[in-house]
Write a protein that holds these residues in place. Structure first.
Motif, mmCIF file in Angstrom:
data_model
loop_
_atom_site.group_PDB
_atom_site.id
_atom_site.type_symbol
_atom_site.label_atom_id
_atom_site.label_comp_id
_atom_site.label_asym_id
_atom_site.label_seq_id
_atom_site.Cartn_x
_atom_site.Cartn_y
_atom_site.Cartn_z
ATOM 1 N N VAL A 98 -4.645 13.279 1.858
ATOM 2 C CA VAL A 98 -4.428 12.005 1.186
ATOM 3 C C VAL A 98 -3.259 12.156 0.226
ATOM 4 O O VAL A 98 -3.194 13.121 -0.549
ATOM 5 C CB VAL A 98 -5.685 11.549 0.407
ATOM 6 N N CYS A 99 -2.317 11.211 0.284
ATOM 7 C CA CYS A 99 -1.193 11.156 -0.646
ATOM 8 C C CYS A 99 -1.150 9.764 -1.274
ATOM 9 O O CYS A 99 -1.324 8.771 -0.576
ATOM 10 C CB CYS A 99 0.137 11.427 0.066
ATOM 11 N N ASP A 109 5.971 4.226 -0.205
ATOM 12 C CA ASP A 109 4.993 3.926 0.844
ATOM 13 C C ASP A 109 5.326 4.661 2.135
ATOM 14 O O ASP A 109 4.446 5.218 2.800
ATOM 15 C CB ASP A 109 4.899 2.420 1.067
ATOM 16 N N VAL A 110 6.592 4.684 2.510
ATOM 17 C CA VAL A 110 7.015 5.386 3.720
ATOM 18 C C VAL A 110 6.941 6.893 3.516
ATOM 19 O O VAL A 110 6.461 7.639 4.378
ATOM 20 C CB VAL A 110 8.449 4.967 4.104
ATOM 21 N N ALA A 111 7.392 7.359 2.355
ATOM 22 C CA ALA A 111 7.443 8.792 2.085
ATOM 23 C C ALA A 111 6.051 9.405 2.006
ATOM 24 O O ALA A 111 5.824 10.519 2.496
ATOM 25 C CB ALA A 111 8.211 9.042 0.785
ATOM 26 N N SER A 112 5.097 8.707 1.395
ATOM 27 C CA SER A 112 3.751 9.266 1.271
ATOM 28 C C SER A 112 3.100 9.440 2.638
ATOM 29 O O SER A 112 2.414 10.448 2.885
ATOM 30 C CB SER A 112 2.878 8.375 0.373
ATOM 31 N N LEU A 113 3.315 8.487 3.543
ATOM 32 C CA LEU A 113 2.744 8.601 4.884
ATOM 33 C C LEU A 113 3.387 9.751 5.659
ATOM 34 O O LEU A 113 2.708 10.531 6.328
ATOM 35 C CB LEU A 113 2.922 7.285 5.640
ATOM 36 N N ALA A 114 4.695 9.879 5.539
ATOM 37 C CA ALA A 114 5.384 10.991 6.199
ATOM 38 C C ALA A 114 4.903 12.322 5.640
ATOM 39 O O ALA A 114 4.701 13.289 6.383
ATOM 40 C CB ALA A 114 6.894 10.853 6.019
ATOM 41 N N GLY A 115 4.693 12.386 4.324
ATOM 42 C CA GLY A 115 4.220 13.619 3.698
ATOM 43 C C GLY A 115 2.832 14.000 4.157
ATOM 44 O O GLY A 115 2.554 15.169 4.460
ATOM 45 N N ALA A 116 1.925 13.020 4.223
ATOM 46 C CA ALA A 116 0.556 13.297 4.649
ATOM 47 C C ALA A 116 0.530 13.812 6.080
ATOM 48 O O ALA A 116 -0.191 14.772 6.405
ATOM 49 C CB ALA A 116 -0.297 12.029 4.511
ATOM 50 N N ARG A 117 1.311 13.191 6.960
ATOM 51 C CA ARG A 117 1.319 13.611 8.359
ATOM 52 C C ARG A 117 1.943 14.995 8.534
ATOM 53 O O ARG A 117 1.479 15.796 9.355
ATOM 54 C CB ARG A 117 2.066 12.572 9.196
ATOM 55 N N ALA A 118 2.973 15.295 7.753
ATOM 56 C CA ALA A 118 3.599 16.613 7.848
ATOM 57 C C ALA A 118 2.625 17.705 7.416
ATOM 58 O O ALA A 118 2.524 18.760 8.065
ATOM 59 C CB ALA A 118 4.858 16.657 6.993
ATOM 60 N N ALA A 119 1.890 17.473 6.334
ATOM 61 C CA ALA A 119 0.915 18.460 5.866
ATOM 62 C C ALA A 119 -0.203 18.654 6.882
ATOM 63 O O ALA A 119 -0.647 19.782 7.137
ATOM 64 C CB ALA A 119 0.342 18.020 4.523
ATOM 65 N N ARG A 120 -0.668 17.555 7.477
ATOM 66 C CA ARG A 120 -1.730 17.653 8.487
ATOM 67 C C ARG A 120 -1.324 18.573 9.632
ATOM 68 O O ARG A 120 -2.129 19.388 10.102
ATOM 69 C CB ARG A 120 -2.056 16.264 9.035
ATOM 70 N N GLU A 121 -0.081 18.467 10.093
ATOM 71 C CA GLU A 121 0.356 19.272 11.229
ATOM 72 C C GLU A 121 0.393 20.756 10.877
ATOM 73 O O GLU A 121 0.129 21.607 11.728
ATOM 74 C CB GLU A 121 1.721 18.788 11.715
ATOM 75 N N VAL A 122 0.735 21.086 9.642
ATOM 76 C CA VAL A 122 0.729 22.484 9.222
ATOM 77 C C VAL A 122 -0.696 23.034 9.209
ATOM 78 O O VAL A 122 -0.933 24.202 9.520
ATOM 79 C CB VAL A 122 1.374 22.630 7.831
ATOM 80 N N LEU A 123 -1.669 22.178 8.867
ATOM 81 C CA LEU A 123 -3.049 22.618 8.677
ATOM 82 C C LEU A 123 -3.900 22.564 9.947
ATOM 83 O O LEU A 123 -5.058 22.989 9.919
ATOM 84 C CB LEU A 123 -3.707 21.775 7.584
ATOM 85 N N ARG A 124 -3.373 22.048 11.031
ATOM 86 C CA ARG A 124 -4.173 21.928 12.254
ATOM 87 C C ARG A 124 -4.576 23.279 12.851
ATOM 88 O O ARG A 124 -5.722 23.443 13.254
ATOM 89 C CB ARG A 124 -3.428 21.085 13.293
ATOM 90 N N PRO A 125 -3.710 24.273 12.940
ATOM 91 C CA PRO A 125 -4.138 25.561 13.496
ATOM 92 C C PRO A 125 -5.213 26.200 12.614
ATOM 93 O O PRO A 125 -5.281 25.951 11.411
ATOM 94 C CB PRO A 125 -2.851 26.397 13.490
ATOM 95 N N ASN A 139 0.838 -1.190 0.000
ATOM 96 C CA ASN A 139 0.000 0.000 0.000
ATOM 97 C C ASN A 139 0.875 1.241 0.000
ATOM 98 O O ASN A 139 1.552 1.539 0.983
ATOM 99 C CB ASN A 139 -0.914 -0.003 1.232
ATOM 100 N N GLU A 140 0.851 1.972 -1.093
ATOM 101 C CA GLU A 140 1.624 3.210 -1.195
ATOM 102 C C GLU A 140 0.755 4.440 -0.991
ATOM 103 O O GLU A 140 1.251 5.559 -1.018
ATOM 104 C CB GLU A 140 2.335 3.257 -2.553
ATOM 105 N N ASP A 141 -0.555 4.237 -0.805
ATOM 106 C CA ASP A 141 -1.438 5.338 -0.410
ATOM 107 C C ASP A 141 -1.180 5.698 1.044
ATOM 108 O O ASP A 141 -0.656 4.888 1.822
ATOM 109 C CB ASP A 141 -2.907 4.924 -0.541
ATOM 110 N N ALA A 142 -1.571 6.898 1.423
ATOM 111 C CA ALA A 142 -1.465 7.326 2.821
ATOM 112 C C ALA A 142 -2.525 8.383 3.094
ATOM 113 O O ALA A 142 -2.994 9.067 2.177
ATOM 114 C CB ALA A 142 -0.080 7.896 3.106
ATOM 115 N N MET A 143 -2.902 8.498 4.370
ATOM 116 C CA MET A 143 -3.816 9.560 4.781
ATOM 117 C C MET A 143 -3.439 10.016 6.184
ATOM 118 O O MET A 143 -2.791 9.284 6.945
ATOM 119 C CB MET A 143 -5.271 9.078 4.755
ATOM 120 N N ALA A 144 -3.839 11.230 6.509
ATOM 121 C CA ALA A 144 -3.642 11.778 7.853
ATOM 122 C C ALA A 144 -4.827 12.686 8.144
ATOM 123 O O ALA A 144 -5.097 13.623 7.376
ATOM 124 C CB ALA A 144 -2.331 12.549 7.949
ATOM 125 N N LEU A 145 -5.551 12.395 9.234
ATOM 126 C CA LEU A 145 -6.778 13.112 9.560
ATOM 127 C C LEU A 145 -6.651 13.788 10.924
ATOM 128 O O LEU A 145 -5.929 13.324 11.802
ATOM 129 C CB LEU A 145 -7.975 12.152 9.586
#
Length: 353
Positions: free
Chosen positions: A134-135, A145-161, A114-120
């Protein structure tokens, strides 16, 4: 081989743990990602940006859910309810940060990983806010697979505020939000590059779509062909994002959607995140909704089988549930039953302004 940080099983040639992201042999899991603040168009997709930085904590993974019975998967990898051995956490995982937000990320039928990733993320305080990212990793790299998950989580943290309001006018608020969404894409790109083997001749890359919900205001940004949709109750739905793909170029030239998406190079993307990306600036947009409905972010593993919003809406209605996690799972199962030729990710937020 097992990860020295979390104990998860490792492939023989693994450079990073797929469960926690730790570098193999480092003995320490990464507890924070460094992401750029105020990134601009000039940020290089190859080198780490030199903008002012702020450390962002990466949240710990949630408890795993058994795909067969819905029970909890124990630390030994077996369901505590039905006893079946669960698939790899990276092959199938779910997130539900609150009762009105949920998502499912699944390997599908054909692909071997699974190379898809998501962070909510979600906040129940009024006005309710949520972030869906979603990446979709490109399969040509062993790191995607590892990079997409890291990317999704990094973007989520920027968008939380909460989004800044600029000078108080609608135009300045839009400009400020565009800067934040662009910074989120840049942060995702930085994480993707950081999780790519420097010696790789095929560097990790992925698509990117982010959808933020703030009361009745939806904002979205995308790179590649992962999509965001809005489905108002009683309506057929609308696609919010425009793909960066050969199929979209054909449609822009007048080719019908069905014909364009069936073309041999239809899924070739023209923009992506990664070390070799020529452009990491997303296309952004917004929508003010005037009634209840569903906001969705998904990968092409879903819309391969239901590209028109009305086709996805028909599957949502057929699912017969208003629980976001259950609805996302039903859509994933629909895509798998239709062939499951790609990884599948569906993230949903129930919007009730």
């Amino acid at each position: 081989m097992t990860c020295s940080s979390c104990g998860a099983d490792l492939a023989a040639d693994a450079l990073f743990c797929e469960a926690c992201g730790a570098k193999v042999g480092s003995g320490q899991a990464p507890t924070a990602l460094t992401v750029p603040v105020g990134a601009t168009d000039e940020d290089s997709p190859i080198s780490t940006p030199t903008a002012v930085r702020a450390p962002v904590e990466v949240s710990a993974p949630q408890a795993r859910t058994c795909a067969e019975c819905g029970g909890t998967v124990g630390a030994d990898g077996y369901c505590e309810s039905c006893g079946l051995k669960a698939a790899s956490e990276r092959d199938h995982f779910r997130e539900a940060p609150t009762a009105w937000v949920g998502g499912v990320c699944d390997r599908g039928i054909v692909h071997t990983r699974n190379e898809d990733a998501m962070a909510l993320w979600a906040d129940d305080a009024a006005p309710r806010r949520a972030v869906l990212v979603v990446c979709d990793g490109v399969s040509s790299s062993k790191d995607s697979d590892v990079a997409s998950l890291a990317g999704a989580r990094a973007a989520r943290e920027v968008l939380r505020p909460a989004m800044p309001q600029g000078m108080g006018t609608a135009e300045s608020a839009d400009a400020a939000a565009t800067k934040v969404l662009t910074s989120a894409a840049a942060a995702a790109n930085t994480a993707v590059v950081a999780h790519t083997d420097p010696a790789s001749e095929s560097p990790a890359s992925c698509t990117f779509v982010a959808l933020t919900i703030d009361g009745n205001l939806l904002r979205h940004a995308n790179i590649g062909d992962s999509r965001a949709y809005w489905f108002a109750d009683g309506g057929a739905g609308v696609q919010l994002t425009v793909d960066d793909s050969m199929a979209q170029m054909l449609m822009a030239g007048g080719t019908a959607r069905a014909e364009a998406e069936a073309a041999p190079q239809a899924h070739a993307i023209t923009k992506w995140l990664g070390r070799d990306s020529p452009d990491i600036v997303p296309v952004v947009g917004s929508l003010v909704v005037d009634g209840p409905g569903w906001a969705m972010a998904c990968s092409d593993g879903l819309w391969n089988y239901a590209s028109e919003p009305s086709a996805i809406r028909a599957q949502m209605d057929a699912a017969g549930t208003t629980d976001p996690g259950a609805l996302a799972l039903a859509l994933v199962e629909f895509a798998k039953a239709a062939g499951g030729h790609d990884n599948i990710t569906v993230a949903l937020a129930r919007v009730e302004p």
